[in-house]
Structures are given as C-alpha cells and as structure tokens.
Design a protein around this motif. Structure first.
Motif, short mmCIF file in Angstrom:
data_model
loop_
_atom_site.label_atom_id
_atom_site.label_comp_id
_atom_site.label_asym_id
_atom_site.label_seq_id
_atom_site.Cartn_x
_atom_site.Cartn_y
_atom_site.Cartn_z
N GLY A 110 0.79 -1.23 0.00
CA GLY A 110 0.00 0.00 0.00
C GLY A 110 0.83 1.28 0.00
N SER A 111 2.09 1.17 0.33
CA SER A 111 2.95 2.35 0.36
C SER A 111 3.28 2.88 -1.03
N VAL A 112 3.14 2.04 -2.04
CA VAL A 112 3.45 2.48 -3.41
C VAL A 112 2.55 3.65 -3.78
N ARG A 113 1.26 3.52 -3.54
CA ARG A 113 0.30 4.58 -3.86
C ARG A 113 0.61 5.85 -3.05
N LEU A 155 10.40 2.06 -8.24
CA LEU A 155 11.43 1.86 -7.21
C LEU A 155 10.85 1.38 -5.89
N VAL A 156 9.75 1.97 -5.47
CA VAL A 156 9.14 1.55 -4.20
C VAL A 156 8.57 0.14 -4.33
N THR A 157 7.98 -0.17 -5.47
CA THR A 157 7.48 -1.54 -5.69
C THR A 157 8.62 -2.54 -5.57
N ASN A 158 9.74 -2.26 -6.22
CA ASN A 158 10.90 -3.16 -6.14
C ASN A 158 11.43 -3.26 -4.71
N ALA A 159 11.47 -2.15 -4.00
CA ALA A 159 11.94 -2.18 -2.61
C ALA A 159 11.03 -3.04 -1.74
N VAL A 160 9.73 -2.87 -1.92
CA VAL A 160 8.77 -3.64 -1.12
C VAL A 160 8.87 -5.13 -1.44
N LEU A 161 9.01 -5.47 -2.71
CA LEU A 161 9.02 -6.87 -3.12
C LEU A 161 10.34 -7.58 -2.87
N HIS A 162 11.47 -6.86 -3.01
CA HIS A 162 12.76 -7.56 -3.05
C HIS A 162 13.75 -7.19 -1.95
N PHE A 193 11.01 -0.46 6.54
CA PHE A 193 10.69 0.80 5.89
C PHE A 193 11.45 0.98 4.59
N CYS A 194 10.90 1.82 3.72
CA CYS A 194 11.66 2.27 2.55
C CYS A 194 11.62 3.79 2.56
#
Length: 74
Positions: A15-18, A48-55, A61-62
């Motif tokens: 949810g942080s991506v949005r 970038l945030v999607t990649n951080a959350v997934l990987h 936190f990001c």
C-alpha cells in the motif's frame, strides 16, 4: 514541504506504493514543476518503491529522497 531535499519514509508494504506516488507529486507541486515532469517522477517512484517492497530485506521501511538538480539535457 519546507525541506530542500525531503526524505519520505514509508512502511515496506504494498500500500505504500500509492502513498509514495502521491507524496512525490506533492513535493513536485511544491517545487513548481508541471504535470509532465511530476508524472514521470511518480512513475519512477512507483517502480522503485514496488521493487523495494518486493525484493529488499532488512528494514521494515523504505525511504525516498527527493532532490533537484540544475543539470539540463538537450
């Protein structure tokens, strides 16, 4: 935002991506940038945030730091 280079911190959850996109759009608007550049920044932050959350591992936190540059490209 008052800081010249704000650092935005988000929980490392989907949810942080949005929220990150919306936050970066706010920073861009505060700096006076138009829609086209803001949309590009949002797309990059989304990826970038999607990649951080997934990987990424190791932190719950990001962080996204917004910085301006006077460099121009032609």
């Amino acid at each position: 935002m008052s800081s010249e280079e704000p650092t935005l911190t988000f929980p490392a959850v989907e949810g942080s991506v949005r929220v990150a996109r919306k936050s970066v759009r706010g920073v861009m608007a505060g700096w006076g940038f138009g829609d086209e550049l803001s949309e590009t920044a949002e797309l990059l932050v989304s990826e970038l945030v999607t990649n951080a959350v997934l990987h990424a591992t190791g932190s719950p936190f990001c962080r996204v730091t917004c910085a301006r540059s006077s460099t121009t490209f032609t």
